[in-house]
Design a protein around this motif. Sequence first.
Motif, PDB file in Angstrom:
ATOM      1  N   LYS A  25     -10.249   3.339  17.362  1.00 53.75           N
ATOM      2  CA  LYS A  25     -10.781   2.454  18.392  1.00 53.75           C
ATOM      3  C   LYS A  25     -10.730   3.137  19.763  1.00 53.75           C
ATOM      4  CE  LYS A  25     -10.156  -2.079  20.500  1.00 53.75           C
ATOM      5  NZ  LYS A  25      -9.386  -3.331  20.479  1.00 53.75           N
ATOM      6  N   ALA A  26      -9.606   3.738  20.076  1.00 57.82           N
ATOM      7  CA  ALA A  26      -9.469   4.432  21.363  1.00 57.82           C
ATOM      8  C   ALA A  26     -10.478   5.577  21.463  1.00 57.82           C
ATOM      9  CB  ALA A  26      -8.048   4.952  21.541  1.00 57.82           C
ATOM     10  N   GLN A  31     -15.612   7.587  23.796  1.00 54.89           N
ATOM     11  CA  GLN A  31     -16.961   8.141  23.663  1.00 54.89           C
ATOM     12  C   GLN A  31     -18.029   7.135  24.092  1.00 54.89           C
ATOM     13  OE1 GLN A  31     -17.492   9.744  19.705  1.00 54.89           O
ATOM     14  NE2 GLN A  31     -16.339  11.568  20.225  1.00 54.89           N
ATOM     15  N   ASN A  32     -17.580   5.993  24.628  1.00 57.42           N
ATOM     16  CA  ASN A  32     -18.472   4.951  25.130  1.00 57.42           C
ATOM     17  C   ASN A  32     -19.416   4.439  24.037  1.00 57.42           C
ATOM     18  OD1 ASN A  32     -19.230   3.223  27.214  1.00 57.42           O
ATOM     19  ND2 ASN A  32     -20.949   4.533  27.803  1.00 57.42           N
ATOM     20  N   GLU A  71     -17.788  12.217  14.823  1.00 60.81           N
ATOM     21  CA  GLU A  71     -17.539  13.658  14.715  1.00 60.81           C
ATOM     22  C   GLU A  71     -16.042  13.958  14.571  1.00 60.81           C
ATOM     23  OE1 GLU A  71     -19.636  15.651  17.865  1.00 60.81           O
ATOM     24  OE2 GLU A  71     -21.568  14.858  17.193  1.00 60.81           O
ATOM     25  N   ALA A  72     -15.408  13.232  13.641  1.00 58.69           N
ATOM     26  CA  ALA A  72     -13.981  13.397  13.400  1.00 58.69           C
ATOM     27  C   ALA A  72     -13.688  13.659  11.919  1.00 58.69           C
ATOM     28  CB  ALA A  72     -13.234  12.151  13.876  1.00 58.69           C
ATOM     29  N   LEU A  73     -14.679  14.094  11.165  1.00 59.01           N
ATOM     30  CA  LEU A  73     -14.482  14.338   9.730  1.00 59.01           C
ATOM     31  C   LEU A  73     -13.511  15.478   9.443  1.00 59.01           C
ATOM     32  CD1 LEU A  73     -17.878  13.978   7.833  1.00 59.01           C
ATOM     33  CD2 LEU A  73     -15.757  12.755   7.425  1.00 59.01           C
ATOM     34  N   GLU A  74     -13.400  16.416  10.352  1.00 63.12           N
ATOM     35  CA  GLU A  74     -12.546  17.589  10.137  1.00 63.12           C
ATOM     36  C   GLU A  74     -11.115  17.198   9.780  1.00 63.12           C
ATOM     37  OE1 GLU A  74     -11.328  21.424   9.652  1.00 63.12           O
ATOM     38  OE2 GLU A  74     -13.382  20.730   9.862  1.00 63.12           O
ATOM     39  N   ALA A  75     -10.635  16.110  10.341  1.00 59.06           N
ATOM     40  CA  ALA A  75      -9.255  15.680  10.086  1.00 59.06           C
ATOM     41  C   ALA A  75      -9.012  15.398   8.606  1.00 59.06           C
ATOM     42  CB  ALA A  75      -8.926  14.439  10.911  1.00 59.06           C
TER      43      ALA A  75
END
Length: 106
Positions: A25-26, A31-32, A71-75
């Motif tokens: 959420k944050a 990223q608006n 764009e957080a799939l790397e985690a």
Amino acid sequence: MDNNKFILDDFNPPAIARGIAERMKAFRISQNVTQATLAHRSGVSLGSIKRFESQYKISLANLLRIAQVLEALEAFHHLFPTMEYRNMDDLLKSKQKHSRKRARNV
């Protein structure tokens, strides 16, 4: 309390889910991106996104869709890491062991 100290209660599935939802959420807000925009871009229903942010419940498939849009799939590539070898002897020993295809019933 120091943020670098771990609290044992934080290492349980509900607490981990809450932490992931709060960070998502944050990150989304930073990223608006509104919930509605995230729903539209990811194909995840707005209700599912709201439920994740408030009740910390979501399917893995939907979480991956959200992560892709943000764009957080790397985690996810760091979950369940493969064995790293300290030296060549460790590698050779691992190759000699019979690799299991299933867990053993206990």
